[in-house]
Design a protein around this motif. Structure first.
Motif, PDB file in Angstrom:
ATOM      1  N   LEU A  44       0.838  -1.197   0.000  1.00 37.95           N
ATOM      2  CA  LEU A  44       0.000   0.000   0.000  1.00 37.95           C
ATOM      3  C   LEU A  44       0.869   1.241   0.000  1.00 37.95           C
ATOM      4  CD1 LEU A  44      -2.553  -1.117   2.749  1.00 37.95           C
ATOM      5  CD2 LEU A  44      -2.741  -1.428   0.279  1.00 37.95           C
ATOM      6  N   ASP A  45       0.503   2.179  -0.842  1.00 36.69           N
ATOM      7  CA  ASP A  45       1.265   3.418  -0.986  1.00 36.69           C
ATOM      8  C   ASP A  45       0.563   4.517  -0.207  1.00 36.69           C
ATOM      9  OD1 ASP A  45       2.924   5.455  -1.774  1.00 36.69           O
ATOM     10  OD2 ASP A  45       1.983   5.718  -3.728  1.00 36.69           O
ATOM     11  N   SER A  46       0.801   4.561   1.079  1.00 35.06           N
ATOM     12  CA  SER A  46       0.135   5.576   1.894  1.00 35.06           C
ATOM     13  C   SER A  46       0.790   5.660   3.254  1.00 35.06           C
ATOM     14  CB  SER A  46      -1.337   5.240   2.077  1.00 35.06           C
ATOM     15  OG  SER A  46      -1.954   6.169   2.961  1.00 35.06           O
ATOM     16  N   PRO A  47       0.694   6.841   3.888  1.00 33.38           N
ATOM     17  CA  PRO A  47       1.096   6.919   5.290  1.00 33.38           C
ATOM     18  C   PRO A  47       0.188   6.037   6.138  1.00 33.38           C
ATOM     19  CG  PRO A  47       0.872   9.113   4.325  1.00 33.38           C
ATOM     20  CD  PRO A  47       0.291   8.135   3.349  1.00 33.38           C
ATOM     21  N   ALA A  60      -5.415   2.459  -2.755  1.00 34.40           N
ATOM     22  CA  ALA A  60      -4.005   2.580  -2.454  1.00 34.40           C
ATOM     23  C   ALA A  60      -3.081   1.444  -2.887  1.00 34.40           C
ATOM     24  CB  ALA A  60      -3.847   2.794  -0.941  1.00 34.40           C
ATOM     25  N   PRO A  61      -3.547   0.268  -3.335  1.00 28.31           N
ATOM     26  CA  PRO A  61      -2.599  -0.800  -3.663  1.00 28.31           C
ATOM     27  C   PRO A  61      -1.585  -0.389  -4.720  1.00 28.31           C
ATOM     28  CG  PRO A  61      -4.817  -1.680  -3.544  1.00 28.31           C
ATOM     29  CD  PRO A  61      -4.941  -0.192  -3.464  1.00 28.31           C
ATOM     30  N   ILE A  62      -0.363  -0.914  -4.585  1.00 29.68           N
ATOM     31  CA  ILE A  62       0.711  -0.590  -5.514  1.00 29.68           C
ATOM     32  C   ILE A  62       1.613  -1.814  -5.629  1.00 29.68           C
ATOM     33  CG2 ILE A  62       2.164   0.352  -3.667  1.00 29.68           C
ATOM     34  CD1 ILE A  62       3.249   2.400  -5.646  1.00 29.68           C
ATOM     35  N   GLU A  63       2.286  -1.973  -6.751  1.00 30.50           N
ATOM     36  CA  GLU A  63       3.202  -3.091  -6.901  1.00 30.50           C
ATOM     37  C   GLU A  63       4.302  -2.983  -5.850  1.00 30.50           C
ATOM     38  OE1 GLU A  63       2.482  -0.917  -9.197  1.00 30.50           O
ATOM     39  OE2 GLU A  63       1.504  -1.922 -10.891  1.00 30.50           O
ATOM     40  N   CYS A  64       4.664  -4.108  -5.239  1.00 36.49           N
ATOM     41  CA  CYS A  64       5.648  -4.076  -4.153  1.00 36.49           C
ATOM     42  C   CYS A  64       7.036  -3.671  -4.629  1.00 36.49           C
ATOM     43  CB  CYS A  64       5.701  -5.430  -3.442  1.00 36.49           C
ATOM     44  SG  CYS A  64       4.213  -5.823  -2.485  1.00 36.49           S
ATOM     45  N   GLU A  65       7.309  -3.827  -5.929  1.00 36.74           N
ATOM     46  CA  GLU A  65       8.616  -3.421  -6.444  1.00 36.74           C
ATOM     47  C   GLU A  65       8.764  -1.904  -6.452  1.00 36.74           C
ATOM     48  OE1 GLU A  65       6.620  -5.654  -7.847  1.00 36.74           O
ATOM     49  OE2 GLU A  65       7.817  -7.400  -7.241  1.00 36.74           O
ATOM     50  N   ARG A  66       7.643  -1.195  -6.420  1.00 35.14           N
ATOM     51  CA  ARG A  66       7.690   0.265  -6.375  1.00 35.14           C
ATOM     52  C   ARG A  66       7.714   0.721  -4.925  1.00 35.14           C
ATOM     53  NH1 ARG A  66       2.908   2.526  -9.949  1.00 35.14           N
ATOM     54  NH2 ARG A  66       3.977   4.462  -9.401  1.00 35.14           N
ATOM     55  N   ALA A  67       8.148   1.955  -4.700  1.00 31.30           N
ATOM     56  CA  ALA A  67       8.250   2.480  -3.338  1.00 31.30           C
ATOM     57  C   ALA A  67       6.876   2.508  -2.677  1.00 31.30           C
ATOM     58  CB  ALA A  67       8.865   3.879  -3.363  1.00 31.30           C
ATOM     59  N   HIS A  68       6.790   1.953  -1.477  1.00 29.99           N
ATOM     60  CA  HIS A  68       5.527   1.900  -0.757  1.00 29.99           C
ATOM     61  C   HIS A  68       5.821   1.947   0.742  1.00 29.99           C
ATOM     62  CE1 HIS A  68       6.967  -2.266  -1.086  1.00 29.99           C
ATOM     63  NE2 HIS A  68       6.462  -2.418   0.136  1.00 29.99           N
ATOM     64  N   THR A  69       4.795   2.056   1.547  1.00 31.93           N
ATOM     65  CA  THR A  69       4.985   2.120   2.990  1.00 31.93           C
ATOM     66  C   THR A  69       4.562   0.837   3.695  1.00 31.93           C
ATOM     67  OG1 THR A  69       2.867   3.294   3.083  1.00 31.93           O
ATOM     68  CG2 THR A  69       4.872   4.627   3.239  1.00 31.93           C
ATOM     69  N   LEU A  70       3.343   0.361   3.438  1.00 33.16           N
ATOM     70  CA  LEU A  70       2.803  -0.770   4.180  1.00 33.16           C
ATOM     71  C   LEU A  70       2.737  -2.030   3.328  1.00 33.16           C
ATOM     72  CD1 LEU A  70      -0.228   1.046   5.890  1.00 33.16           C
ATOM     73  CD2 LEU A  70       2.023   0.597   6.883  1.00 33.16           C
ATOM     74  N   GLU A  71       2.922  -3.178   3.978  1.00 30.37           N
ATOM     75  CA  GLU A  71       2.774  -4.472   3.325  1.00 30.37           C
ATOM     76  C   GLU A  71       1.838  -5.326   4.189  1.00 30.37           C
ATOM     77  OE1 GLU A  71       5.575  -8.158   1.658  1.00 30.37           O
ATOM     78  OE2 GLU A  71       6.460  -6.210   2.169  1.00 30.37           O
ATOM     79  N   VAL A  72       0.731  -5.748   3.617  1.00 34.63           N
ATOM     80  CA  VAL A  72      -0.308  -6.452   4.373  1.00 34.63           C
ATOM     81  C   VAL A  72       0.161  -7.858   4.744  1.00 34.63           C
ATOM     82  CG1 VAL A  72      -2.691  -7.278   4.366  1.00 34.63           C
ATOM     83  CG2 VAL A  72      -2.116  -5.098   3.270  1.00 34.63           C
ATOM     84  N   VAL A  73       0.023  -8.194   6.016  1.00 37.34           N
ATOM     85  CA  VAL A  73       0.472  -9.473   6.537  1.00 37.34           C
ATOM     86  C   VAL A  73      -0.697 -10.333   7.008  1.00 37.34           C
ATOM     87  CG1 VAL A  73       1.778 -10.531   8.439  1.00 37.34           C
ATOM     88  CG2 VAL A  73       2.754  -8.618   7.164  1.00 37.34           C
ATOM     89  N   SER A 159       9.481  -6.811  -1.260  1.00 37.71           N
ATOM     90  CA  SER A 159       8.716  -7.370  -0.151  1.00 37.71           C
ATOM     91  C   SER A 159       9.576  -7.515   1.102  1.00 37.71           C
ATOM     92  CB  SER A 159       8.151  -8.741  -0.549  1.00 37.71           C
ATOM     93  OG  SER A 159       7.519  -9.356   0.547  1.00 37.71           O
ATOM     94  N   LEU A 160       8.930  -7.423   2.256  1.00 41.82           N
ATOM     95  CA  LEU A 160       9.597  -7.652   3.535  1.00 41.82           C
ATOM     96  C   LEU A 160       9.437  -9.100   4.002  1.00 41.82           C
ATOM     97  CD1 LEU A 160       8.600  -4.359   5.374  1.00 41.82           C
ATOM     98  CD2 LEU A 160      10.873  -4.985   4.552  1.00 41.82           C
ATOM     99  N   LYS A 161       8.820  -9.931   3.206  1.00 38.82           N
ATOM    100  CA  LYS A 161       8.655 -11.337   3.561  1.00 38.82           C
ATOM    101  C   LYS A 161      10.031 -11.984   3.703  1.00 38.82           C
ATOM    102  CE  LYS A 161       6.129 -15.541   2.260  1.00 38.82           C
ATOM    103  NZ  LYS A 161       5.352 -15.594   3.506  1.00 38.82           N
ATOM    104  N   GLY A 162      10.298 -12.623   4.842  1.00 38.58           N
ATOM    105  CA  GLY A 162      11.590 -13.246   5.084  1.00 38.58           C
ATOM    106  C   GLY A 162      12.699 -12.273   5.416  1.00 38.58           C
ATOM    107  N   ALA A 163      12.358 -11.028   5.780  1.00 39.99           N
ATOM    108  CA  ALA A 163      13.377  -9.994   6.000  1.00 39.99           C
ATOM    109  C   ALA A 163      14.280 -10.278   7.198  1.00 39.99           C
ATOM    110  CB  ALA A 163      12.706  -8.631   6.175  1.00 39.99           C
ATOM    111  N   LEU A 164      13.854 -11.162   8.112  1.00 36.14           N
ATOM    112  CA  LEU A 164      14.693 -11.515   9.263  1.00 36.14           C
ATOM    113  C   LEU A 164      15.150 -12.968   9.208  1.00 36.14           C
ATOM    114  CD1 LEU A 164      12.906  -9.655  12.202  1.00 36.14           C
ATOM    115  CD2 LEU A 164      14.847  -8.905  10.816  1.00 36.14           C
TER     116      LEU A 164
END
Length: 298
Positions: A44-47, A60-73, A159-164
């Protein structure tokens, strides 16, 4: 007069062909309102918003490869007695804490580790009052990236999936410090703790998290500070391979923390991030894990 005439006319004559003459039994019940909710993995591309507005998410949905703020989990549901309330759960309520706890667990699974150990934050959006009255009981849990430890969120690409997991690209390690110094030469107010590689000159290092105890209203600053210091000091000492007394004897290394906010407290989150902090201008070029009594690797 007009009303009487119209009522009189409505009762006269034969039914129109194909009807039974009874208008009252022809109304169909209104369909339950339908709400669009995002799907897991959507970016999602939003504060951040504190409440879930279906119209906002649709736009608000946006491709994850583009700059965005939130990622739905997670898209969860407010259930039980909390779902029967006239309005959505308020901050500090059992319903809100349940949603936050479920969100935190889902984010941990999504990123592959405890999100408190990463340059990450979580966002829980509950329905706005209008959609709630219309029957919406879904809440949206998202993860977001931080640019520095004290920031709210940053734009992220990918994506932040697997970021840790694995090499954990979003794990907190060593940090560059920005802040003021006091007359005694030690740090004053810190404004930024920005992640850098541990071979890059740095003045702080993440050593782990602690949890403060307590319930009820948000504690006063001095109480929370004491709780945090009492628990963070042993964590720093253990990280360096020192006893408490040995760590106390060092004058070149102290500590700082990213503490519990009122929002976290109301959500039931008691985690605090602890950091070893070096003397201003003393920039280490390696991790201090297991350093013991040896000098800083500057």
């Amino acid at each position: 007069m007009l009303v009487g005439v119209l009522l009189g006319v409505s009762g006269c004559g034969k039914p129109v062909a194909g009807t039974d003459g009874n208008l009252l039994d022809d109304w169909q019940p209104m369909a339950a309102p339908k709400f669009d909710v995002p799907s897991v993995g959507m970016c999602l591309d939003s504060p951040s918003k504190t409440s879930f507005d279906p119209a906002f998410v649709r736009a608000a949905p946006i491709e994850c490869e583009r700059a965005h703020t939130l990622e739905v989990v997670l898209v969860g549901t407010v259930e039980g007695s909390d779902g029967q309330e006239p309005g959505p759960p308020a901050a500090g309520s059992a319903g809100f804490q349940a949603a936050y706890t479920a969100c935190s667990a889902a984010v941990n699974d999504y990123v592959g580790g405890d999100w408190h150990n990463g340059m990450l934050g979580i966002d829980v959006q509950l329905p706005l009052p209008g959609p709630w009255r219309g029957g919406l009981r879904s809440y949206v849990c998202s993860v977001f990236a931080l640019t520095n430890v004290y920031s709210r969120m940053s734009f992220n690409s990918g994506s932040l999936k697997g970021a840790l997991a694995g090499d954990a690209p979003k794990a907190i390690q060593c940090l560059d410090v920005r802040g003021t110094t006091k007359s005694d030469g030690w740090w004053g107010d810190l404004s930024e703790l920005t992640p850098v590689g541990c071979t890059t000159p740095h003045e702080a290092e993440f050593v782990g998290t602690i949890q403060v105890s307590g319930s009820g209203t948000f504690p006063a600053d001095d109480v929370l500070r004491k709780w945090t210091i009492d628990r963070c000091y042993p964590v720093v000492a253990k990280f360096m391979g020192l006893t408490q007394a040995q760590f106390d004897a060092r004058v070149d290394i102290g500590l700082v923390w990213e503490g519990v906010s009122k929002f976290q407290w109301d959500a039931g989150d008691r985690y605090v991030r602890c950091f070893a902090l070096f003397n201003p201008g003393k920039k280490a070029r390696a991790s201090i894990k297991g350093l013991g009594t040896k000098p800083l690797p500057v």
